[in-house]
Design an enzyme around this catalytic site. Sequence first.
Site, PDB file in Angstrom:
ATOM      1  N   CYS A   1      -5.246  -2.700   2.736  1.00  0.00           N
ATOM      2  CA  CYS A   1      -4.915  -2.706   4.156  1.00  0.00           C
ATOM      3  C   CYS A   1      -6.134  -2.882   5.072  1.00  0.00           C
ATOM      4  CB  CYS A   1      -4.117  -1.453   4.497  1.00  0.00           C
ATOM      5  SG  CYS A   1      -3.132  -1.584   6.019  1.00  0.00           S
TER       6      CYS A   1
ATOM      7  N   LYS B   1      -9.662   2.814  -1.541  1.00  0.00           N
ATOM      8  CA  LYS B   1      -9.794   2.195  -0.226  1.00  0.00           C
ATOM      9  C   LYS B   1     -11.117   2.615   0.406  1.00  0.00           C
ATOM     10  CE  LYS B   1      -7.052   1.567   4.024  1.00  0.00           C
ATOM     11  NZ  LYS B   1      -5.772   1.945   4.667  1.00  0.00           N
TER      12      LYS B   1
ATOM     13  N   GLU C   1       0.837  -1.197   0.000  1.00  0.00           N
ATOM     14  CA  GLU C   1       0.000   0.000   0.000  1.00  0.00           C
ATOM     15  C   GLU C   1       0.879   1.256   0.000  1.00  0.00           C
ATOM     16  OE1 GLU C   1      -3.450   1.865   2.955  1.00  0.00           O
ATOM     17  OE2 GLU C   1      -1.820   0.643   3.772  1.00  0.00           O
TER      18      GLU C   1
END
Length: 262
Positions: free
Chosen positions: A143, A109, A43
């Site tokens: 993540c 995200k 990431e």
Amino acid sequence: MTPFRVAILQYPIVWENKVRNLSHTIRRIRLLVGKADLALLPEMFSTGFCTSRPDLAEPIDGPTMQTLSNVAHETGIAICGSFICQEGERLFNRGFFIRPDRSCEFVDKAHLYAHGGEDKFFTAGRERTVITYMGVRFRLLICYDLRFPLWARNTADNTYDILLVCANWPEIRIPYWDALLAARATENQCYIAAANPIGDDGLGLHYNGHSIALGTRLEPLAQLRPNQRGTRIAHFDIDQLHHYRQALPLWKDADPFTMTNA
């Protein structure tokens, strides 16, 4: 179907230094020519997990994406990771999947890590995108998205085969990383490949990697040791995955659900 080869890259990210990180990443990808179909990066591979530098953001057609697009075309290797993206006045932790023909897909995200100030810096994504390449179907999680099972949930007709995870997951919370990767692979009857960096960031956090690819029985198909710098290549047999799902169709017994925020 020929096994699909995913190279998992585990290395230190130089804090807030796009030039050095991009140079190091390109060098690592070029070493994979003829060995991998996809290179999976951590990431925010070009900056580290920094949430106070809007000047590091770029548009999707900025220098970083243009450079990676050229490298994908040059090497014949698709590239996946995330970077700080600017779109108008908003910033995103934007995942990317760049194919060798220079076509790209982007996934923002969805779950922003408030404890790290990410919710005050980025705008959350809402698209649950399935990416297809070389006949293989992928979902990309970034993540913190890994913690939320509904977000990763495969549908009743198994819309994806490989779950990709790019992360900056610190050592202090690494037991959760190990457990969540296994859980997401188990409940979705999918393969999983996950890249996490090593080293120290500018906030004093240490990262020890634990990058891994898991098979249908949760066996490691590729694995890097804690704090080990390097690349490992997982060979994913998609035909074997489909056979496994047919022989043990657990997904048919899954509870129905509706994503109200998708």
